[in-house]
Scaffold this motif. Structure first.
Motif, mmCIF file in Angstrom:
data_model
loop_
_atom_site.group_PDB
_atom_site.id
_atom_site.type_symbol
_atom_site.label_atom_id
_atom_site.label_comp_id
_atom_site.label_asym_id
_atom_site.label_seq_id
_atom_site.Cartn_x
_atom_site.Cartn_y
_atom_site.Cartn_z
ATOM 1 N N UNK A 190 0.853 -1.186 0.000
ATOM 2 C CA UNK A 190 0.000 0.000 0.000
ATOM 3 C C UNK A 190 0.891 1.239 0.000
ATOM 4 N N UNK A 191 0.300 2.369 -0.367
ATOM 5 C CA UNK A 191 1.061 3.619 -0.382
ATOM 6 C C UNK A 191 1.546 3.994 1.009
ATOM 7 N N UNK A 192 0.866 3.528 2.045
ATOM 8 C CA UNK A 192 1.259 3.834 3.418
ATOM 9 C C UNK A 192 2.463 3.030 3.883
ATOM 10 N N UNK A 193 2.795 1.977 3.175
ATOM 11 C CA UNK A 193 3.930 1.152 3.566
ATOM 12 C C UNK A 193 5.235 1.911 3.355
ATOM 13 N N UNK A 194 6.202 1.746 4.264
ATOM 14 C CA UNK A 194 7.504 2.374 4.029
ATOM 15 C C UNK A 194 8.238 1.776 2.840
ATOM 16 N N UNK A 195 7.733 0.648 2.319
ATOM 17 C CA UNK A 195 8.373 -0.027 1.197
ATOM 18 C C UNK A 195 7.613 0.164 -0.119
ATOM 19 N N UNK A 196 6.748 1.180 -0.204
ATOM 20 C CA UNK A 196 5.955 1.370 -1.432
ATOM 21 C C UNK A 196 6.814 1.761 -2.627
ATOM 22 N N UNK A 197 8.041 2.233 -2.369
ATOM 23 C CA UNK A 197 8.955 2.553 -3.455
ATOM 24 C C UNK A 197 9.941 1.441 -3.765
ATOM 25 N N UNK A 198 9.768 0.274 -3.144
ATOM 26 C CA UNK A 198 10.588 -0.903 -3.455
ATOM 27 C C UNK A 198 9.902 -1.663 -4.582
ATOM 28 N N UNK A 199 10.604 -1.833 -5.692
ATOM 29 C CA UNK A 199 9.995 -2.367 -6.909
ATOM 30 C C UNK A 199 10.579 -3.735 -7.255
ATOM 31 N N UNK A 200 9.818 -4.489 -8.030
ATOM 32 C CA UNK A 200 10.384 -5.663 -8.688
ATOM 33 C C UNK A 200 10.743 -5.261 -10.115
ATOM 34 N N UNK A 201 11.680 -5.974 -10.698
ATOM 35 C CA UNK A 201 12.192 -5.632 -12.023
ATOM 36 C C UNK A 201 12.213 -6.885 -12.874
ATOM 37 N N UNK A 202 11.647 -6.781 -14.071
ATOM 38 C CA UNK A 202 11.616 -7.889 -15.026
ATOM 39 C C UNK A 202 12.553 -7.562 -16.181
ATOM 40 N N UNK A 203 13.632 -8.343 -16.298
ATOM 41 C CA UNK A 203 14.624 -8.139 -17.352
ATOM 42 C C UNK A 203 14.461 -9.249 -18.377
ATOM 43 N N UNK A 204 14.224 -8.875 -19.642
ATOM 44 C CA UNK A 204 13.961 -9.882 -20.673
ATOM 45 C C UNK A 204 14.904 -9.675 -21.860
ATOM 46 N N UNK A 205 15.592 -10.762 -22.239
ATOM 47 C CA UNK A 205 16.436 -10.747 -23.433
ATOM 48 C C UNK A 205 16.771 -12.180 -23.830
ATOM 49 N N UNK A 206 17.012 -12.397 -25.110
ATOM 50 C CA UNK A 206 17.409 -13.704 -25.650
ATOM 51 C C UNK A 206 16.469 -14.821 -25.209
ATOM 52 N N UNK A 207 15.182 -14.518 -25.090
ATOM 53 C CA UNK A 207 14.197 -15.533 -24.735
ATOM 54 C C UNK A 207 14.136 -15.858 -23.259
#
Length: 362
Positions: A59-76
């Motif tokens: 939630x936006x109230x969480x101190x971790x709301x700016x912690x993201x996951x990242x999806x990196x895609x290349x070569x299948x």
């Protein structure tokens, strides 16, 4: 302060090392996704603590709301990493997450079938669960690949300089917190709070929960040891790499072998990291409750006879204060640092010297 060459060589000398030399299975690298499944996050303590008890509410109230996951895609292939938002369009992560060949070659976003997507989980309001595609990715210039050393540190296993900055194609959701970066050094025995989307489990069983782009966990630890500058052969310069161990069940690895006896946290707070947590943040929490980004988390290791993810493993990452110049340039001056650069001299950091050094890839 122990240098990395001394840390790893001393552990190897007592025939206990299986960690950084064991390859990707023991390193918190990007976890690969194939055929719809994820193969080897923040680990929990012993039962009744559990990975589920560490899940952030997103939630936006969480101190971790700016912690993201990242999806990196290349070569299948498709990978998952973690990161932290440091300006409206800049995310700090690990260099090895966006390294395509293990030698520091940054992912080519112009290549067909290649992209880097940042997944926000800051709540449904204001599009807080947005997926934003990156328009640029950089890695610190000194990064030569995970485990690869410069000439000055030849013969060691170097994890230094493992920092990247991902530039977003549009502003981050309004609900996502933007973190300031700590410009003063991390110290031995300092309390840190980690967050990430990687593999999880508990200190007794080890890893058994796969990473997820929408499920992040948090945990805590204390910093034990450091590596200094690998470009100086670990014989000078600022601390670039931190180490911590996952205490519990009678295990306190760095206290036993190096006399680095930092406090142990309660069972429901002490944590380690796992695959997919790479690039995720370690925070310093100030007296006013502000979460300041002081490190990214990039590796974990086991000692011989241990099960990955159980009590006694060690882990660590990059101390971001040492990469001030790179981070400022890579974010086009939009990242904020505390204290402000004008007051850095009182901490004796000598950031003027850092202009001679740039960190790089993964």
């Amino acid at each position: 302060m122990f240098q990395q060459s001394k840390i790893l060589k001393k552990v190897a000398a007592v025939s206990l090392i299986a960690g950084l030399f064991a390859g990707a299975s023991s390193v918190a690298q990007a976890s690969i996704i194939k055929d719809g499944t994820i193969t080897p996050t923040i680990t929990s303590g012993a039962p009744p603590d559990s990975p589920g008890a560490r899940v952030d509410p997103n939630t936006a109230a969480s101190p971790f709301s700016g912690v993201v996951s990242i999806n990196i895609r290349y070569d299948g292939n498709s990978f998952i990493c973690s990161g932290a938002l440091v300006s409206k369009r800049s995310v700090v992560s690990a260099g090895h997450c966006v390294d395509t060949d293990g030698n520091g070659t940054v992912v080519d976003l112009k290549k067909p079938g290649t992209d880097v997507r940042v997944i926000f989980n800051a709540g449904s309001a204001n599009g807080g669960n947005a997926i934003v595609t990156a328009t640029a990715v950089t890695i610190d210039a000194n990064y030569q690949g995970f485990g690869n050393c410069p000439a000055a540190a030849a013969g060691n296993f170097c994890v230094n300089d493992d920092v990247s900055v991902i530039t977003l194609g549009q502003d981050a959701p309004v609900g996502a917190k933007i973190y300031k970066i700590g410009a003063n050094p991390v110290t031995s025995g300092e309390h840190i709070v980690m967050a990430g989307y990687g593999t999880s489990g508990d200190g007794v069983t080890g890893y058994y929960v796969s990473p997820s782009f929408r499920v992040k966990r948090s945990g805590e630890n204390f910093v034990d040891l450091f590596d200094s500058d690998d470009e100086q052969g670990f014989n000078g310069g600022p601390n670039e790499v931190y180490y911590a161990d996952f205490d519990g069940g009678g295990q306190d690895t760095f206290c036993k072998f190096f006399g680095a006896c930092s406090p142990s946290l309660p069972n429901n707070r002490e944590s380690g990291i796992g695959g997919g947590d790479s690039g995720g943040p370690s925070f310093r929490v100030t007296d006013t409750g502000e979460y300041v980004l002081v490190a990214n988390n990039t590796f974990s290791g086991t000692f011989r006879g241990q099960t990955a993810g159980t009590f006694g493993i060690y882990f660590g990452g990059i101390v971001l204060a040492s990469y001030y110049d790179y981070l400022l340039a890579a974010t086009n001056g939009t990242a904020q640092f505390v204290p402000e650069p004008t007051s850095l001299a009182i901490f004796g950091l000598g950031f003027g010297l850092l202009a001679l050094r740039r960190r790089n890839k993964a």
